[in-house]
Design a protein around this motif. Structure first.
Motif, PDB file in Angstrom:
ATOM      1  N   ARG A 249       3.749  -2.783 -30.835  1.00 52.06           N
ATOM      2  CA  ARG A 249       4.434  -3.496 -31.908  1.00 52.06           C
ATOM      3  C   ARG A 249       5.848  -2.961 -32.174  1.00 52.06           C
ATOM      4  NH1 ARG A 249       3.468  -8.014 -34.671  1.00 52.06           N
ATOM      5  NH2 ARG A 249       4.102  -6.955 -36.593  1.00 52.06           N
ATOM      6  N   SER A 250       6.235  -1.893 -31.472  1.00 51.26           N
ATOM      7  CA  SER A 250       7.535  -1.267 -31.701  1.00 51.26           C
ATOM      8  C   SER A 250       8.649  -2.053 -31.010  1.00 51.26           C
ATOM      9  CB  SER A 250       7.521   0.169 -31.172  1.00 51.26           C
ATOM     10  OG  SER A 250       7.507   0.171 -29.752  1.00 51.26           O
ATOM     11  N   PRO A 251       9.927  -1.772 -31.344  1.00 51.30           N
ATOM     12  CA  PRO A 251      11.052  -2.463 -30.688  1.00 51.30           C
ATOM     13  C   PRO A 251      11.048  -2.314 -29.168  1.00 51.30           C
ATOM     14  CG  PRO A 251      11.798  -1.327 -32.649  1.00 51.30           C
ATOM     15  CD  PRO A 251      10.369  -0.911 -32.448  1.00 51.30           C
ATOM     16  N   ASP A 252      10.490  -1.216 -28.670  1.00 51.75           N
ATOM     17  CA  ASP A 252      10.429  -0.999 -27.227  1.00 51.75           C
ATOM     18  C   ASP A 252       9.091  -1.448 -26.625  1.00 51.75           C
ATOM     19  OD1 ASP A 252      12.982   0.164 -27.224  1.00 51.75           O
ATOM     20  OD2 ASP A 252      12.154   2.119 -27.780  1.00 51.75           O
ATOM     21  N   GLY A 253       8.287  -2.125 -27.437  1.00 55.76           N
ATOM     22  CA  GLY A 253       6.962  -2.522 -26.969  1.00 55.76           C
ATOM     23  C   GLY A 253       6.944  -3.880 -26.308  1.00 55.76           C
ATOM     24  N   CYS A 254       5.852  -4.602 -26.521  1.00 59.69           N
ATOM     25  CA  CYS A 254       5.648  -5.901 -25.869  1.00 59.69           C
ATOM     26  C   CYS A 254       6.275  -7.021 -26.719  1.00 59.69           C
ATOM     27  CB  CYS A 254       4.151  -6.149 -25.704  1.00 59.69           C
ATOM     28  SG  CYS A 254       3.735  -7.804 -25.121  1.00 59.69           S
ATOM     29  N   TRP A 256       5.662 -10.184 -26.839  1.00 60.23           N
ATOM     30  CA  TRP A 256       4.649 -11.080 -27.412  1.00 60.23           C
ATOM     31  C   TRP A 256       3.975 -10.440 -28.621  1.00 60.23           C
ATOM     32  CZ3 TRP A 256      -0.488 -11.134 -28.611  1.00 60.23           C
ATOM     33  CH2 TRP A 256      -1.053 -12.381 -28.876  1.00 60.23           C
ATOM     34  N   ASP A 257       3.566  -9.173 -28.479  1.00 58.42           N
ATOM     35  CA  ASP A 257       2.895  -8.494 -29.594  1.00 58.42           C
ATOM     36  C   ASP A 257       3.812  -8.377 -30.805  1.00 58.42           C
ATOM     37  OD1 ASP A 257       0.156  -7.618 -28.712  1.00 58.42           O
ATOM     38  OD2 ASP A 257       1.319  -6.746 -27.087  1.00 58.42           O
ATOM     39  N   ARG A 258       5.106  -8.140 -30.576  1.00 59.59           N
ATOM     40  CA  ARG A 258       6.051  -7.989 -31.682  1.00 59.59           C
ATOM     41  C   ARG A 258       6.193  -9.271 -32.492  1.00 59.59           C
ATOM     42  NH1 ARG A 258       9.611  -5.537 -27.979  1.00 59.59           N
ATOM     43  NH2 ARG A 258      10.958  -7.385 -28.100  1.00 59.59           N
ATOM     44  N   GLU A 259       6.051 -10.412 -31.826  1.00 63.09           N
ATOM     45  CA  GLU A 259       6.273 -11.697 -32.485  1.00 63.09           C
ATOM     46  C   GLU A 259       5.076 -12.167 -33.321  1.00 63.09           C
ATOM     47  OE1 GLU A 259       7.321 -14.556 -29.578  1.00 63.09           O
ATOM     48  OE2 GLU A 259       9.269 -13.642 -29.091  1.00 63.09           O
ATOM     49  N   GLN A 260       3.924 -11.558 -33.123  1.00 63.47           N
ATOM     50  CA  GLN A 260       2.721 -12.067 -33.776  1.00 63.47           C
ATOM     51  C   GLN A 260       2.693 -11.740 -35.268  1.00 63.47           C
ATOM     52  OE1 GLN A 260       1.008 -14.195 -31.902  1.00 63.47           O
ATOM     53  NE2 GLN A 260       2.601 -13.552 -30.443  1.00 63.47           N
ATOM     54  N   THR A 261       1.995 -12.609 -36.009  1.00 57.14           N
ATOM     55  CA  THR A 261       1.772 -12.417 -37.440  1.00 57.14           C
ATOM     56  C   THR A 261       0.275 -12.522 -37.713  1.00 57.14           C
ATOM     57  OG1 THR A 261       1.921 -14.780 -37.948  1.00 57.14           O
ATOM     58  CG2 THR A 261       4.001 -13.510 -37.928  1.00 57.14           C
ATOM     59  N   HIS A 262      -0.106 -12.211 -38.943  1.00 54.79           N
ATOM     60  CA  HIS A 262      -1.524 -12.363 -39.310  1.00 54.79           C
ATOM     61  C   HIS A 262      -1.986 -13.789 -39.033  1.00 54.79           C
ATOM     62  CE1 HIS A 262      -1.922  -8.444 -41.173  1.00 54.79           C
ATOM     63  NE2 HIS A 262      -0.871  -8.664 -41.958  1.00 54.79           N
ATOM     64  N   GLN A 263      -1.149 -14.755 -39.361  1.00 54.36           N
ATOM     65  CA  GLN A 263      -1.544 -16.148 -39.215  1.00 54.36           C
ATOM     66  C   GLN A 263      -1.590 -16.590 -37.753  1.00 54.36           C
ATOM     67  OE1 GLN A 263      -2.469 -17.669 -41.996  1.00 54.36           O
ATOM     68  NE2 GLN A 263      -3.194 -19.469 -40.874  1.00 54.36           N
ATOM     69  N   SER A 264      -0.644 -16.081 -36.944  1.00 56.40           N
ATOM     70  CA  SER A 264      -0.569 -16.541 -35.557  1.00 56.40           C
ATOM     71  C   SER A 264      -1.763 -16.077 -34.722  1.00 56.40           C
ATOM     72  CB  SER A 264       0.740 -16.065 -34.908  1.00 56.40           C
ATOM     73  OG  SER A 264       0.731 -14.667 -34.677  1.00 56.40           O
ATOM     74  N   ILE A 265      -2.346 -14.941 -35.086  1.00 51.31           N
ATOM     75  CA  ILE A 265      -3.499 -14.446 -34.317  1.00 51.31           C
ATOM     76  C   ILE A 265      -4.809 -14.613 -35.085  1.00 51.31           C
ATOM     77  CG2 ILE A 265      -2.123 -12.806 -32.986  1.00 51.31           C
ATOM     78  CD1 ILE A 265      -3.288 -10.574 -34.750  1.00 51.31           C
ATOM     79  N   ARG A 266      -4.757 -15.377 -36.168  1.00 52.82           N
ATOM     80  CA  ARG A 266      -5.942 -15.585 -36.995  1.00 52.82           C
ATOM     81  C   ARG A 266      -7.104 -16.132 -36.179  1.00 52.82           C
ATOM     82  NH1 ARG A 266      -8.075 -19.978 -39.513  1.00 52.82           N
ATOM     83  NH2 ARG A 266      -9.080 -19.693 -41.554  1.00 52.82           N
ATOM     84  N   LYS A 267      -6.836 -17.145 -35.371  1.00 48.45           N
ATOM     85  CA  LYS A 267      -7.911 -17.778 -34.585  1.00 48.45           C
ATOM     86  C   LYS A 267      -8.487 -16.822 -33.546  1.00 48.45           C
ATOM     87  CE  LYS A 267      -4.866 -19.885 -31.088  1.00 48.45           C
ATOM     88  NZ  LYS A 267      -3.669 -19.129 -31.497  1.00 48.45           N
ATOM     89  N   ASN A 268      -7.672 -15.847 -33.096  1.00 50.20           N
ATOM     90  CA  ASN A 268      -8.156 -14.900 -32.080  1.00 50.20           C
ATOM     91  C   ASN A 268      -9.328 -14.079 -32.612  1.00 50.20           C
ATOM     92  OD1 ASN A 268      -5.862 -15.896 -30.939  1.00 50.20           O
ATOM     93  ND2 ASN A 268      -4.979 -13.928 -30.367  1.00 50.20           N
ATOM     94  N   LEU A 269      -9.264 -13.757 -33.901  1.00 51.94           N
ATOM     95  CA  LEU A 269     -10.334 -12.963 -34.508  1.00 51.94           C
ATOM     96  C   LEU A 269     -11.657 -13.717 -34.436  1.00 51.94           C
ATOM     97  CD1 LEU A 269     -10.940 -10.335 -36.053  1.00 51.94           C
ATOM     98  CD2 LEU A 269     -10.406 -11.554 -38.167  1.00 51.94           C
TER      99      LEU A 269
END
Length: 497
Positions: A249-254, A256-269
């Motif tokens: 989730r860091s600036p040097d990370g992925c 895709w992961d940086r762009e996600q929010t609670h709502q965007s990955i809600r369905k994944n749960l």
């Protein structure tokens, strides 16, 4: 008039022989009117005995009890009794009095209440000569643990770890099994006995699985576990998982992961949860292990997002869960009792009601249908609605009435206009859920079984077409129905029932 307190002076015999003992400690030992030893199994004791020093050891106490806790408690009680009857005394322990000496801690805890003054006379611990012998720099971080009460969660793989009080092969076996919960069986560990004692020192490095096979365990033995950053070990650490998610989730990370929010990955749960359920139904533990990891990843991501926003961390999640589990199980961690699952559930429900009241929720004025997660699948939601309503008596009296309701809703659906069908179909499904509840069946599980059955029989049809080298365009419903019946026949063991 105040009576003068008796005094127990605790001194350490050090980690070596008499030549390494400070002169001040030597004088206390030789001039003591009453000298007690936790154990006589020490090089200094052998030399003091040769000089004619009178002393009394507690070695026989170890043979009288099954646990070290009982041994230490007995030794402390005998020391207090001796101090009360004989006055001042000296109590000598291996190493330093304040390093890995439970009896000394018990003396300090109980001394004031027993009217006995406890004085620490000093001594050299085994740590200094061990660091020197193994060339360890403690500034890199080290952990000192008790081999007689070792727990897997105490082991930090990134630190120099010293496990003391490995008195014999039995303790060594317990230490080995605990370490194996964290480290590979072939991880190299070092057993050091009598470090710095000329003619007695023994240091051996062996694979972990051979730890308890060595023959020189005693009162001066310890186990050294070197730090590691091996992936096969680090991957088992929850702390490393936290670090990985934070990096993603860091600036040097992925990206895709940086762009996600609670709502965007809600369905994944939800999706990951259902994938776990599939492994349970398939009784596939390997797949379950993997899918539980995927589900945990969702929890880690949501926790990391919350941490970045300053709301909570995954440690807060764990702390809240631990606190709740302890609070809701007073029959395990508190004073209440529960002889069966019904009593345990009653305790749980009572505490949940107290928690709601503490949050300002007026339970008496709350709807009896409150507390059902609104995003549950409709079938499960209906089942829970009906259970809650039934708890206050809003329910059918007899299963025959439920069958009648199902038949009524079926007729109404058949007679419904196009605009009414959705509502009437919902009524029919709701009535069927009621029937499932009366039959003590979970409608979600029942439908899942039928789904699997349909999929299995349809796969049989596909297999038959494949055997014939044909496609669905080259068959008809009559032929497919014949194969469907064949599939049913095979499922029933070929007896046609």
């Amino acid at each position: 008039m105040d009576m003068k307190k008796s005094t127990i002076t605790v001194v350490g015999l050090g980690a070596g022989d008499l030549d390494q003992l400070p002169y001040g400690i030597y004088r206390k030992l030789t001039q003591a009117s009453h000298l007690f030893l936790r154990t006589k199994e020490h090089p200094v004791v052998t030399q003091l005995t040769a000089e004619g020093i009178a002393m009394e050891s507690f070695d026989e106490v170890y043979e009288q009890h099954e646990s070290f806790a009982d041994v230490y408690a007995d030794i402390v009680e005998r020391l207090f009794t001796a101090a009360e009857t004989e006055g001042n005394l000296v109590y000598a322990v291996p190493g330093h009095p304040l390093v890995a000496e439970r009896t000394v801690q018990l003396l300090l805890e109980q001394g004031e209440a027993r009217g006995v003054q406890i004085e620490i006379g000093g001594g050299q611990s085994f740590i200094d000569p061990l660091f020197a012998r193994l060339q360890i720099d403690p500034i890199e971080g080290f952990s000192l643990l008790d081999g007689t009460a070792l727990k897997a969660h105490e082991i930090a793989v990134g630190l120099h770890t010293i496990i003391a009080q490995v008195y014999d092969a039995f303790v060594a076996s317990d230490v080995k099994l605990t370490l194996m919960e964290v480290l590979p069986d072939d991880y190299q560990v070092t057993v050091a006995t009598a470090v710095g004692v000329a003619g007695q020192e023994r240091i051996e490095t062996v694979p972990l699985y051979e730890l308890d096979r060595l023959d020189h365990f005693g009162n001066l033995s310890l186990v050294y576990v070197p730090p590691t950053k091996e992936e096969r070990i680090s991957y088992r650490q929850f702390s490393y998982l936290k670090e990985i998610v934070e990096i993603l989730r860091s600036p040097d990370g992925c990206p895709w992961d940086r762009e996600q929010t609670h709502q965007s990955i809600r369905k994944n749960l939800i999706e990951e949860t259902y994938e776990v359920l599939e492994t349970i139904d398939d009784e596939d533990p390997d797949a379950m292990c993997e899918e539980l990891g995927d589900l945990l990843m969702q929890i880690m991501l949501h926790s990391q997002m919350a941490a970045e926003e300053g709301y909570f961390t995954v440690d807060d999640v764990v702390a809240g869960l631990n606190e709740k589990l302890v609070r809701r199980h007073p029959h395990v961690f508190g004073e209440k009792s529960a002889d069966d699952a019904t009593e345990a559930l009653a305790n749980w429900q009572e505490i949940k009601a107290q928690e709601k009241a503490a949050k300002g929720i007026d339970v008496d004025n709350q709807s009896h249908l409150a507390g059902i997660p609104r995003d549950l699948p409709a079938l499960m939601y209906a089942y829970k609605l009906q259970k809650k309503a039934a708890q206050i008596g809003f329910d059918w009296d007899d299963v025959a009435d439920v069958y009648g309701k199902v038949e009524e809703e079926y007729r109404e659906l058949r007679e419904a206009s196009e605009g009414e069908r959705a509502g009437e179909l919902g009524d029919l499904l709701f009535a069927v859920v009621n029937l499932a509840r009366f039959l003590k069946l979970d409608p979600e599980e029942a439908l899942a079984m039928t789904n699997k059955k349909f999929k299995r029989r349809f796969s049989y049809i596909e297999a038959k077409l494949k055997e014939a080298g044909r496609s669905f365009d080259e068959t008809d419903l009559q032929e497919m129905d014949k194969w469907w019946e064949e599939a049913k026949h095979h499922e029933r063991g070929g007896d046609g029932k």
